[in-house]
Design a protein around this motif. Sequence first.
Motif, PDB file in Angstrom:
ATOM      1  N   LYS A   3       0.823  -1.199   0.000  1.00 42.70           N
ATOM      2  CA  LYS A   3       0.000   0.000   0.000  1.00 42.70           C
ATOM      3  C   LYS A   3       0.860   1.252   0.000  1.00 42.70           C
ATOM      4  O   LYS A   3       0.582   2.212  -0.714  1.00 42.70           O
ATOM      5  N   ILE A   4       1.934   1.245   0.771  1.00 42.79           N
ATOM      6  CA  ILE A   4       2.824   2.404   0.828  1.00 42.79           C
ATOM      7  C   ILE A   4       3.488   2.617  -0.527  1.00 42.79           C
ATOM      8  O   ILE A   4       3.597   3.744  -1.002  1.00 42.79           O
ATOM      9  N   MET A   5       3.907   1.543  -1.170  1.00 41.72           N
ATOM     10  CA  MET A   5       4.549   1.635  -2.477  1.00 41.72           C
ATOM     11  C   MET A   5       3.573   2.185  -3.515  1.00 41.72           C
ATOM     12  O   MET A   5       3.930   3.046  -4.317  1.00 41.72           O
ATOM     13  N   ILE A   6       2.341   1.706  -3.496  1.00 44.14           N
ATOM     14  CA  ILE A   6       1.326   2.165  -4.441  1.00 44.14           C
ATOM     15  C   ILE A   6       1.043   3.651  -4.218  1.00 44.14           C
ATOM     16  O   ILE A   6       0.944   4.423  -5.173  1.00 44.14           O
ATOM     17  N   VAL A   7       0.914   4.067  -2.967  1.00 43.48           N
ATOM     18  CA  VAL A   7       0.658   5.469  -2.660  1.00 43.48           C
ATOM     19  C   VAL A   7       1.821   6.338  -3.137  1.00 43.48           C
ATOM     20  O   VAL A   7       1.614   7.413  -3.708  1.00 43.48           O
ATOM     21  N   PHE A  13       3.291  10.173  -9.831  1.00 43.00           N
ATOM     22  CA  PHE A  13       2.582  10.469 -11.072  1.00 43.00           C
ATOM     23  C   PHE A  13       1.795  11.766 -10.956  1.00 43.00           C
ATOM     24  O   PHE A  13       1.752  12.564 -11.887  1.00 43.00           O
ATOM     25  N   ALA A  14       1.152  11.998  -9.836  1.00 35.66           N
ATOM     26  CA  ALA A  14       0.383  13.226  -9.640  1.00 35.66           C
ATOM     27  C   ALA A  14       1.298  14.443  -9.659  1.00 35.66           C
ATOM     28  O   ALA A  14       0.931  15.503 -10.188  1.00 35.66           O
TER      29      ALA A  14
END
Length: 65
Positions: A3-7, A13-14
């Motif tokens: 989850k931390i990696m995905i965030v 990207f943002a």
Amino acid sequence: MKKIMIVCIMAAFAACKQPAQKQDKTPIENSADKTVYTCPMHPEVAELKPGTCPKCGMDLVAKED
């Protein structure tokens, strides 16, 4: 951990996303004595000569006043 990696990836990207460019041109519709051609499906497309719509490929038609 996933989850931390995905965030983190989403945040990267943002942050890299570029804002949309604004058109600083004067609208074509304000041109005097010019025929404006527009797409029947995309009225925001306006050209000073006949042709095809860059979005859908339809023929541009003369805009009525």
